[in-house]
Design a protein around this motif. Structure first.
Motif, PDB file in Angstrom:
ATOM      1  N   SER A  93       0.831  -1.218   0.000  1.00 46.94           N
ATOM      2  CA  SER A  93       0.000   0.000   0.000  1.00 46.94           C
ATOM      3  C   SER A  93       0.862   1.263   0.000  1.00 46.94           C
ATOM      4  O   SER A  93       0.550   2.235  -0.691  1.00 46.94           O
ATOM      5  CB  SER A  93      -0.973  -0.001   1.188  1.00 46.94           C
ATOM      6  N   GLY A  94       1.955   1.259   0.755  1.00 50.48           N
ATOM      7  CA  GLY A  94       2.841   2.421   0.797  1.00 50.48           C
ATOM      8  C   GLY A  94       3.473   2.713  -0.555  1.00 50.48           C
ATOM      9  O   GLY A  94       3.547   3.863  -0.996  1.00 50.48           O
ATOM     10  N   LEU A  95       3.919   1.649  -1.240  1.00 46.75           N
ATOM     11  CA  LEU A  95       4.566   1.834  -2.547  1.00 46.75           C
ATOM     12  C   LEU A  95       3.547   2.244  -3.612  1.00 46.75           C
ATOM     13  O   LEU A  95       3.847   3.039  -4.504  1.00 46.75           O
ATOM     14  CB  LEU A  95       5.298   0.555  -2.962  1.00 46.75           C
ATOM     15  N   ALA A  96       2.317   1.718  -3.517  1.00 44.89           N
ATOM     16  CA  ALA A  96       1.264   2.125  -4.464  1.00 44.89           C
ATOM     17  C   ALA A  96       0.996   3.623  -4.304  1.00 44.89           C
ATOM     18  O   ALA A  96       0.900   4.370  -5.291  1.00 44.89           O
ATOM     19  CB  ALA A  96      -0.014   1.327  -4.219  1.00 44.89           C
ATOM     20  N   CYS A  97       0.918   4.072  -3.053  1.00 47.97           N
ATOM     21  CA  CYS A  97       0.675   5.489  -2.763  1.00 47.97           C
ATOM     22  C   CYS A  97       1.829   6.351  -3.304  1.00 47.97           C
ATOM     23  O   CYS A  97       1.614   7.366  -3.972  1.00 47.97           O
ATOM     24  CB  CYS A  97       0.528   5.659  -1.252  1.00 47.97           C
ATOM     25  N   MET A  98       3.045   5.911  -3.036  1.00 46.99           N
ATOM     26  CA  MET A  98       4.233   6.648  -3.477  1.00 46.99           C
ATOM     27  C   MET A  98       4.255   6.798  -5.005  1.00 46.99           C
ATOM     28  O   MET A  98       4.499   7.891  -5.536  1.00 46.99           O
ATOM     29  CB  MET A  98       5.487   5.893  -3.004  1.00 46.99           C
ATOM     30  N   ASN A  99       3.937   5.708  -5.723  1.00 42.77           N
ATOM     31  CA  ASN A  99       3.970   5.761  -7.197  1.00 42.77           C
ATOM     32  C   ASN A  99       2.952   6.747  -7.762  1.00 42.77           C
ATOM     33  O   ASN A  99       3.221   7.413  -8.763  1.00 42.77           O
ATOM     34  CB  ASN A  99       3.745   4.369  -7.790  1.00 42.77           C
ATOM     35  N   GLU A 100       1.791   6.846  -7.131  1.00 37.89           N
ATOM     36  CA  GLU A 100       0.783   7.813  -7.581  1.00 37.89           C
ATOM     37  C   GLU A 100       1.234   9.247  -7.292  1.00 37.89           C
ATOM     38  O   GLU A 100       1.061  10.142  -8.114  1.00 37.89           O
ATOM     39  CB  GLU A 100      -0.556   7.564  -6.881  1.00 37.89           C
ATOM     40  N   LEU A 101       1.798   9.463  -6.099  1.00 35.29           N
ATOM     41  CA  LEU A 101       2.198  10.823  -5.700  1.00 35.29           C
ATOM     42  C   LEU A 101       3.370  11.344  -6.533  1.00 35.29           C
ATOM     43  O   LEU A 101       3.443  12.534  -6.847  1.00 35.29           O
ATOM     44  CB  LEU A 101       2.566  10.847  -4.216  1.00 35.29           C
ATOM     45  N   VAL A 102       4.285  10.449  -6.903  1.00 33.01           N
ATOM     46  CA  VAL A 102       5.488  10.850  -7.648  1.00 33.01           C
ATOM     47  C   VAL A 102       5.118  11.474  -9.001  1.00 33.01           C
ATOM     48  O   VAL A 102       5.779  12.389  -9.475  1.00 33.01           O
ATOM     49  CB  VAL A 102       6.408   9.613  -7.848  1.00 33.01           C
ATOM     50  N   LYS A 103       4.021  10.973  -9.599  1.00 34.73           N
ATOM     51  CA  LYS A 103       3.614  11.444 -10.934  1.00 34.73           C
ATOM     52  C   LYS A 103       3.440  12.956 -10.998  1.00 34.73           C
ATOM     53  O   LYS A 103       3.620  13.567 -12.045  1.00 34.73           O
ATOM     54  CB  LYS A 103       2.257  10.833 -11.309  1.00 34.73           C
ATOM     55  N   THR A 104       3.045  13.569  -9.862  1.00 40.10           N
ATOM     56  CA  THR A 104       2.682  14.990  -9.911  1.00 40.10           C
ATOM     57  C   THR A 104       3.896  15.914  -9.795  1.00 40.10           C
ATOM     58  O   THR A 104       3.785  17.094 -10.096  1.00 40.10           O
ATOM     59  CB  THR A 104       1.748  15.330  -8.738  1.00 40.10           C
ATOM     60  N   ASN A 105       5.041  15.381  -9.324  1.00 45.23           N
ATOM     61  CA  ASN A 105       6.228  16.227  -9.083  1.00 45.23           C
ATOM     62  C   ASN A 105       5.950  17.379  -8.127  1.00 45.23           C
ATOM     63  O   ASN A 105       6.619  18.412  -8.193  1.00 45.23           O
ATOM     64  CB  ASN A 105       6.764  16.830 -10.401  1.00 45.23           C
ATOM     65  N   LYS A 106       4.942  17.228  -7.265  1.00 48.18           N
ATOM     66  CA  LYS A 106       4.549  18.362  -6.417  1.00 48.18           C
ATOM     67  C   LYS A 106       5.092  18.255  -5.001  1.00 48.18           C
ATOM     68  O   LYS A 106       4.993  19.198  -4.237  1.00 48.18           O
ATOM     69  CB  LYS A 106       3.010  18.427  -6.310  1.00 48.18           C
ATOM     70  N   TYR A 107       5.595  17.070  -4.635  1.00 44.61           N
ATOM     71  CA  TYR A 107       5.881  16.839  -3.217  1.00 44.61           C
ATOM     72  C   TYR A 107       7.317  16.406  -2.985  1.00 44.61           C
ATOM     73  O   TYR A 107       7.959  15.821  -3.854  1.00 44.61           O
ATOM     74  CB  TYR A 107       4.961  15.738  -2.660  1.00 44.61           C
ATOM     75  N   ASN A 108       7.742  16.694  -1.775  1.00 47.01           N
ATOM     76  CA  ASN A 108       8.973  16.098  -1.274  1.00 47.01           C
ATOM     77  C   ASN A 108       8.534  14.830  -0.530  1.00 47.01           C
ATOM     78  O   ASN A 108       7.865  14.919   0.493  1.00 47.01           O
ATOM     79  CB  ASN A 108       9.632  17.113  -0.333  1.00 47.01           C
ATOM     80  N   ILE A 109       8.865  13.660  -1.064  1.00 49.01           N
ATOM     81  CA  ILE A 109       8.341  12.399  -0.499  1.00 49.01           C
ATOM     82  C   ILE A 109       9.456  11.644   0.216  1.00 49.01           C
ATOM     83  O   ILE A 109      10.547  11.441  -0.330  1.00 49.01           O
ATOM     84  CB  ILE A 109       7.745  11.506  -1.607  1.00 49.01           C
ATOM     85  N   ILE A 110       9.152  11.257   1.451  1.00 51.63           N
ATOM     86  CA  ILE A 110      10.099  10.446   2.239  1.00 51.63           C
ATOM     87  C   ILE A 110       9.404   9.121   2.568  1.00 51.63           C
ATOM     88  O   ILE A 110       8.265   9.119   3.043  1.00 51.63           O
ATOM     89  CB  ILE A 110      10.489  11.163   3.552  1.00 51.63           C
ATOM     90  N   VAL A 111      10.068   8.013   2.287  1.00 46.89           N
ATOM     91  CA  VAL A 111       9.518   6.697   2.630  1.00 46.89           C
ATOM     92  C   VAL A 111      10.378   6.086   3.734  1.00 46.89           C
ATOM     93  O   VAL A 111      11.597   5.959   3.582  1.00 46.89           O
ATOM     94  CB  VAL A 111       9.493   5.758   1.396  1.00 46.89           C
ATOM     95  N   LEU A 112       9.737   5.762   4.850  1.00 48.73           N
ATOM     96  CA  LEU A 112      10.447   5.150   5.985  1.00 48.73           C
ATOM     97  C   LEU A 112      10.055   3.676   6.081  1.00 48.73           C
ATOM     98  O   LEU A 112       8.870   3.346   6.090  1.00 48.73           O
ATOM     99  CB  LEU A 112      10.074   5.855   7.296  1.00 48.73           C
ATOM    100  N   GLU A 113      11.025   2.793   6.154  1.00 49.95           N
ATOM    101  CA  GLU A 113      10.748   1.354   6.244  1.00 49.95           C
ATOM    102  C   GLU A 113      11.507   0.786   7.431  1.00 49.95           C
ATOM    103  O   GLU A 113      12.704   1.009   7.562  1.00 49.95           O
ATOM    104  CB  GLU A 113      11.177   0.675   4.936  1.00 49.95           C
ATOM    105  N   GLN A 114      10.797   0.054   8.306  1.00 45.97           N
ATOM    106  CA  GLN A 114      11.490  -0.384   9.529  1.00 45.97           C
ATOM    107  C   GLN A 114      12.383  -1.600   9.328  1.00 45.97           C
ATOM    108  O   GLN A 114      13.293  -1.837  10.104  1.00 45.97           O
ATOM    109  CB  GLN A 114      10.505  -0.586  10.680  1.00 45.97           C
ATOM    110  N   SER A 115      12.140  -2.404   8.270  1.00 44.29           N
ATOM    111  CA  SER A 115      13.042  -3.543   8.052  1.00 44.29           C
ATOM    112  C   SER A 115      14.168  -3.102   7.117  1.00 44.29           C
ATOM    113  O   SER A 115      14.274  -1.934   6.770  1.00 44.29           O
ATOM    114  CB  SER A 115      12.267  -4.719   7.466  1.00 44.29           C
ATOM    115  N   ASN A 116      14.970  -4.064   6.672  1.00 43.02           N
ATOM    116  CA  ASN A 116      16.092  -3.686   5.797  1.00 43.02           C
ATOM    117  C   ASN A 116      15.757  -3.850   4.322  1.00 43.02           C
ATOM    118  O   ASN A 116      16.592  -3.665   3.464  1.00 43.02           O
ATOM    119  CB  ASN A 116      17.336  -4.522   6.143  1.00 43.02           C
TER     120      ASN A 116
END
Length: 359
Positions: free
Chosen positions: A14-37
């Motif tokens: 779900s996080g990656l699906a959200c990120m891929n949609e948001l990236v399209k707009t070039n409007k945001y500074n996006i940070i993805v935090l993942e607790q595993s490696n």
């Protein structure tokens, strides 16, 4: 103009699906935090490495809530188009939807395509979220400021995703349904340890107080603690509310008694099964097991539980905390085996992205 900072907590479906949609707009500074490696660990493991991403028979009845918002969300999501935009072709096997390659790695790679357009930080567990002018996210790897937050932490199901997934919400007065295993193997009495790993096709019927609750047809696997296999896991979703559950297996549903008597056990089963059934004088048309327990949450494919749907609005935004959204398994939504859980993960991630974009 200062760009809005959006922090996505969790680099799963779900996080990656959200990120891929948001990236399209070039409007945001996006940070993805993942607790595993590693990102997308559950995606890689799903469908025995083939990754069953959806089901052509998409219906709210296969989920734990008959909620109109969830129904709209799963029905309106076009998974073929979603992956087409990430250059991944899908294929169908009966109702099940897979990547054309039949490899979950293709799905992971498609979801990770846009990672170089975001800041990605792994081995980073979120400890708390504080509200100031913006939100402050306190992690094991420093503090981050966010205008908006997407909570896509998954659930503790399977040993692949992190523990303490929703700890950061506990101090925020958000109502949560405790996580319990769904789609999980069951511990039974009797146990046929000698049959560990043997698979048979048949009908599994789940009873409570001698009332039939549900039945499933498919593969059943004997284990050294009880039973597994897809149809057993499907039935395990009903166990939460049952008082005295038992399973009755019919391993020869198409075979009449006369035909069975003619061929004998040897005519139908692996020699290990023949041996055990003969020793214990078992009728394969009617094999009863008392369900003692389920396996632990770490062994479950999916969990019941998560943030209560009462806490979110139609954008999956927390009513008490505008600008914080919840998607995927972090919400109290779970479905049957067969692509329903991944479909909801992708659909809800995209739904949140659309809400953030104002669509």
């Amino acid at each position: 103009i200062k760009m809005e900072t959006i922090v996505i907590i969790g680099a799963g479906a779900s996080g990656l699906a959200c990120m891929n949609e948001l990236v399209k707009t070039n409007k945001y500074n996006i940070i993805v935090l993942e607790q595993s490696n590693k990102a997308a660990r559950k995606v890689l493991a799903s469908g025995n490495g083939r990754c069953n991403v959806s089901n052509l028979n998409m219906d709210i009845k296969y989920y734990n809530h008959q909620d109109p918002l969830i129904e709209k969300l799963i029905k309106e999501f076009d998974i073929v188009n979603f992956f087409k935009q990430l250059s991944l072709k899908l294929r169908y096997e009966k109702n099940l939807v897979y990547p054309y390659s039949l490899s979950s790695l293709s799905v992971k790679n498609a979801l990770m395509k846009n990672m170089n357009n975001v800041s990605y930080i792994d081995n980073c567990e979120v400890l708390a979220i504080k509200k100031a002018n913006t939100y402050e996210i306190i992690t094991t790897n420093g503090h981050y400021q966010a205008d908006k937050i997407v909570i896509a932490t998954g659930s503790p199901a399977s040993h692949l995703s992190g523990q303490n997934n929703l700890k950061m919400l506990e101090k925020m007065n958000i109502s949560m349904i405790p996580f319990t295993p769904s789609l999980v193997q069951v511990k039974t009495k009797p146990v046929f340890k000698a049959l560990k790993g043997q698979r048979v096709k048949g009908i599994a019927m789940l009873y409570d107080q001698n009332q039939l609750i549900e039945k499933q047809t498919g593969e059943i696997m004997f284990t050294d603690y009880g039973l597994s296999g897809i149809c057993i896991m499907q039935l395990s979703r009903y166990l939460e509310h049952l008082k005295n559950p038992k399973l009755v297996l019919n391993l020869l549903p198409d075979i009449e008694k006369e035909e069975f008597q003619y061929y004998g056990l040897e005519g139908f089963f692996h020699e290990k099964i023949v041996q055990v059934f003969k020793d214990k004088n078992i009728d394969p048309h009617c094999l009863e097991f008392k369900i003692i327990d389920t396996m632990s949450i770490e062994k479950a494919q999916v969990c019941h539980g998560g943030v209560s749907l009462k806490e979110v609005d139609e954008n999956l935004q927390l009513k008490k905390y505008p600008g914080i959204y919840v998607c995927g398994e972090a919400l109290d939504v779970d479905g049957d085996c067969g692509g329903y859980n991944l479909h909801f993960a992708f659909a809800s991630g995209v739904h949140v992205a659309n809400a953030i974009n104002g669509n």
